[in-house]
Design a protein around this motif. Structure first.
Motif, PDB file in Angstrom:
ATOM      1  N   GLU A   5       0.853  -1.201   0.000  1.00 47.37           N
ATOM      2  CA  GLU A   5       0.000   0.000   0.000  1.00 47.37           C
ATOM      3  C   GLU A   5       0.885   1.246   0.000  1.00 47.37           C
ATOM      4  OE1 GLU A   5      -3.119   2.280   3.037  1.00 47.37           O
ATOM      5  OE2 GLU A   5      -2.642   0.148   3.358  1.00 47.37           O
ATOM      6  N   LEU A   6       0.497   2.236  -0.807  1.00 49.18           N
ATOM      7  CA  LEU A   6       1.234   3.492  -0.826  1.00 49.18           C
ATOM      8  C   LEU A   6       0.928   4.255   0.456  1.00 49.18           C
ATOM      9  CD1 LEU A   6       3.077   5.454  -2.396  1.00 49.18           C
ATOM     10  CD2 LEU A   6       1.005   6.452  -3.377  1.00 49.18           C
ATOM     11  N   LEU A   7       1.961   4.521   1.237  1.00 49.13           N
ATOM     12  CA  LEU A   7       1.794   5.212   2.510  1.00 49.13           C
ATOM     13  C   LEU A   7       1.901   6.718   2.340  1.00 49.13           C
ATOM     14  CD1 LEU A   7       1.556   4.977   5.626  1.00 49.13           C
ATOM     15  CD2 LEU A   7       4.057   4.831   5.699  1.00 49.13           C
ATOM     16  N   TYR A   8       2.829   7.158   1.483  1.00 48.86           N
ATOM     17  CA  TYR A   8       3.098   8.593   1.347  1.00 48.86           C
ATOM     18  C   TYR A   8       3.860   8.833   0.054  1.00 48.86           C
ATOM     19  CZ  TYR A   8       5.621  13.011   2.191  1.00 48.86           C
ATOM     20  OH  TYR A   8       6.150  14.270   2.063  1.00 48.86           O
ATOM     21  N   GLU A   9       3.556   9.936  -0.614  1.00 49.43           N
ATOM     22  CA  GLU A   9       4.342  10.329  -1.782  1.00 49.43           C
ATOM     23  C   GLU A   9       4.869  11.736  -1.579  1.00 49.43           C
ATOM     24  OE1 GLU A   9       4.323  10.598  -6.668  1.00 49.43           O
ATOM     25  OE2 GLU A   9       2.552   9.828  -5.613  1.00 49.43           O
ATOM     26  N   ALA A  12      10.521  13.516  -3.770  1.00 51.23           N
ATOM     27  CA  ALA A  12      11.574  12.692  -4.363  1.00 51.23           C
ATOM     28  C   ALA A  12      11.359  11.189  -4.209  1.00 51.23           C
ATOM     29  CB  ALA A  12      12.928  13.058  -3.751  1.00 51.23           C
ATOM     30  N   LYS A  13      10.407  10.786  -3.347  1.00 55.08           N
ATOM     31  CA  LYS A  13      10.213   9.364  -3.093  1.00 55.08           C
ATOM     32  C   LYS A  13       8.746   9.027  -2.855  1.00 55.08           C
ATOM     33  CE  LYS A  13      13.052   9.226   0.443  1.00 55.08           C
ATOM     34  NZ  LYS A  13      13.582  10.590   0.370  1.00 55.08           N
ATOM     35  N   LYS A  14       8.403   7.766  -3.147  1.00 54.92           N
ATOM     36  CA  LYS A  14       7.158   7.169  -2.688  1.00 54.92           C
ATOM     37  C   LYS A  14       7.508   6.185  -1.572  1.00 54.92           C
ATOM     38  CE  LYS A  14       4.760   7.267  -7.172  1.00 54.92           C
ATOM     39  NZ  LYS A  14       4.161   6.424  -8.250  1.00 54.92           N
ATOM     40  N   ILE A  15       6.730   6.214  -0.489  1.00 53.00           N
ATOM     41  CA  ILE A  15       6.962   5.307   0.633  1.00 53.00           C
ATOM     42  C   ILE A  15       5.831   4.280   0.653  1.00 53.00           C
ATOM     43  CG2 ILE A  15       7.415   5.107   3.093  1.00 53.00           C
ATOM     44  CD1 ILE A  15       9.409   6.894   1.627  1.00 53.00           C
ATOM     45  N   TRP A  16       6.211   3.014   0.604  1.00 55.95           N
ATOM     46  CA  TRP A  16       5.243   1.922   0.521  1.00 55.95           C
ATOM     47  C   TRP A  16       5.263   1.068   1.794  1.00 55.95           C
ATOM     48  CZ3 TRP A  16       2.220   1.315  -3.888  1.00 55.95           C
ATOM     49  CH2 TRP A  16       2.616   2.050  -5.010  1.00 55.95           C
ATOM     50  N   LYS A  17       4.099   0.620   2.199  1.00 58.23           N
ATOM     51  CA  LYS A  17       4.000  -0.389   3.243  1.00 58.23           C
ATOM     52  C   LYS A  17       4.378  -1.754   2.675  1.00 58.23           C
ATOM     53  CE  LYS A  17       0.277   1.702   6.028  1.00 58.23           C
ATOM     54  NZ  LYS A  17      -1.088   1.467   6.584  1.00 58.23           N
ATOM     55  N   THR A  18       4.760  -2.669   3.578  1.00 58.38           N
ATOM     56  CA  THR A  18       5.032  -4.056   3.206  1.00 58.38           C
ATOM     57  C   THR A  18       4.205  -4.971   4.102  1.00 58.38           C
ATOM     58  OG1 THR A  18       6.853  -4.439   4.766  1.00 58.38           O
ATOM     59  CG2 THR A  18       7.415  -3.358   2.667  1.00 58.38           C
ATOM     60  N   GLU A  19       4.399  -6.257   3.929  1.00 64.54           N
ATOM     61  CA  GLU A  19       3.678  -7.222   4.769  1.00 64.54           C
ATOM     62  C   GLU A  19       4.157  -7.183   6.217  1.00 64.54           C
ATOM     63  OE1 GLU A  19       4.599 -10.694   2.574  1.00 64.54           O
ATOM     64  OE2 GLU A  19       2.939 -10.452   1.145  1.00 64.54           O
ATOM     65  N   ASP A  20       5.329  -6.616   6.448  1.00 63.82           N
ATOM     66  CA  ASP A  20       5.887  -6.459   7.799  1.00 63.82           C
ATOM     67  C   ASP A  20       5.673  -5.007   8.229  1.00 63.82           C
ATOM     68  OD1 ASP A  20       7.523  -6.080  10.058  1.00 63.82           O
ATOM     69  OD2 ASP A  20       9.016  -7.515   9.354  1.00 63.82           O
ATOM     70  N   GLU A  21       4.926  -4.798   9.311  1.00 60.89           N
ATOM     71  CA  GLU A  21       4.606  -3.428   9.742  1.00 60.89           C
ATOM     72  C   GLU A  21       5.841  -2.634  10.160  1.00 60.89           C
ATOM     73  OE1 GLU A  21       3.524  -4.416  14.446  1.00 60.89           O
ATOM     74  OE2 GLU A  21       1.943  -3.747  13.070  1.00 60.89           O
ATOM     75  N   LEU A  24       9.439  -0.739   5.578  1.00 63.55           N
ATOM     76  CA  LEU A  24       8.865   0.044   4.490  1.00 63.55           C
ATOM     77  C   LEU A  24       9.795  -0.010   3.285  1.00 63.55           C
ATOM     78  CD1 LEU A  24       7.843   3.273   6.482  1.00 63.55           C
ATOM     79  CD2 LEU A  24       6.349   1.352   5.875  1.00 63.55           C
ATOM     80  N   ILE A  25       9.263   0.400   2.137  1.00 67.47           N
ATOM     81  CA  ILE A  25      10.065   0.506   0.919  1.00 67.47           C
ATOM     82  C   ILE A  25      10.010   1.940   0.415  1.00 67.47           C
ATOM     83  CG2 ILE A  25      10.259  -0.171  -1.519  1.00 67.47           C
ATOM     84  CD1 ILE A  25       9.133  -2.928  -0.694  1.00 67.47           C
ATOM     85  N   SER A  26      11.178   2.524   0.178  1.00 64.80           N
ATOM     86  CA  SER A  26      11.264   3.823  -0.471  1.00 64.80           C
ATOM     87  C   SER A  26      11.538   3.615  -1.952  1.00 64.80           C
ATOM     88  CB  SER A  26      12.395   4.678   0.131  1.00 64.80           C
ATOM     89  OG  SER A  26      11.982   5.280   1.335  1.00 64.80           O
ATOM     90  N   GLU A  27      10.675   4.188  -2.787  1.00 61.26           N
ATOM     91  CA  GLU A  27      10.860   4.154  -4.240  1.00 61.26           C
ATOM     92  C   GLU A  27      11.349   5.536  -4.674  1.00 61.26           C
ATOM     93  OE1 GLU A  27       8.148   3.951  -8.300  1.00 61.26           O
ATOM     94  OE2 GLU A  27       7.346   3.121  -6.433  1.00 61.26           O
TER      95      GLU A  27
END
Length: 237
Positions: A5-9, A12-21, A24-27
């Motif tokens: 799930e997209l948490l924040y944009e 310079a980056k999009k921050i995504w949630k993962t299956e582990d709370e 996170l993933i920074s794109e």
């Protein structure tokens, strides 16, 4: 680890949630902004370069005992990192006067400062990221007490010492930079965000050629080429 799930944009980056709370993933995006978003553009490959440069610097700082959010690099544009509660203070570290410091205080451009200057800005785009002093930080409840500000300053100076030494080996001057801190799940203050030429002023040590986002701010061109040069020097060190 997949994005859920997209948490924040941000700029310079999009921050995504993962299956582990706790992860996170920074794109890293190719977009460019300056002057609080007034100037905008995009350069293909910029995001990948920032991710790769940040990866190398986070690994280096981890080796030197600096607690960071870095976990792993997934691919060219995506970084896996710890979830953290962002402390809404932008920490500005300056070694050489330029930019707003020269403009606001009349210090001649390229003046080497007598000591490392650490400043705080309020991380608030709507207000234009105004300057903060310690009392402002406490009034705004950005930290729990003054000791946390002292710790942040200490860590900023330690990070600066390490990165100045790191880049000196690449014939690059660290002029100034912006870093951010957050709290991990245990409440520890750790280094977060990114460590890229978007947030650093980096000059070639011999020519003072700008190898950072000032190439975009000042309309110099050649931004991705400059970032690639920084990454190549890091990888070939």
């Amino acid at each position: 680890m997949p994005k859920t799930e997209l948490l924040y944009e941000g700029k310079a980056k999009k921050i995504w949630k993962t299956e582990d709370e706790n992860l996170l993933i920074s794109e890293f995006k190719d977009s460019l902004t300056a002057f609080n978003g007034e100037k905008k553009s995009s350069e293909e490959g910029k995001g990948a370069l920032n991710n790769q440069i940040s990866t190398e610097l986070f690994k280096y700082l981890d080796e030197k005992g600096i607690p960071t959010h870095y976990v792993d690099t997934i691919d060219e544009n995506n970084m896996l990192h710890k979830a953290a509660e962002v402390i809404k203070i932008e920490v500005i570290v300056r070694n050489i006067a330029t930019g707003s410091l020269s403009k606001n205080l009349g210090i001649q451009d390229k003046t080497v400062l007598p000591f490392t200057l650490v400043e705080f800005d309020y991380k608030n785009d709507a207000l234009g990221d105004p300057k903060l002093n310690d009392q402002h930080c406490l009034i705004l409840n950005l930290v729990n007490d003054v000791s946390e500000l002292d710790y942040i300053r200490f860590m900023a100076r330690r990070i600066n010492t390490l990165l100045v030494d790191f880049y000196a080996g690449l014939d690059i001057k660290v002029v100034d930079f912006k870093i951010e801190f957050g709290r991990d799940k245990d409440g520890n203050i750790i280094l977060i965000d990114e460590l890229s030429p978007d947030n650093f002023r980096l000059w070639d040590a011999k020519t003072d050629e700008k190898l950072d986002k000032d190439r975009f701010r000042q309309g110099l061109g050649g931004l991705t080429e400059a970032y690639r040069q920084v990454l190549d020097r890091i990888k070939n060190r």
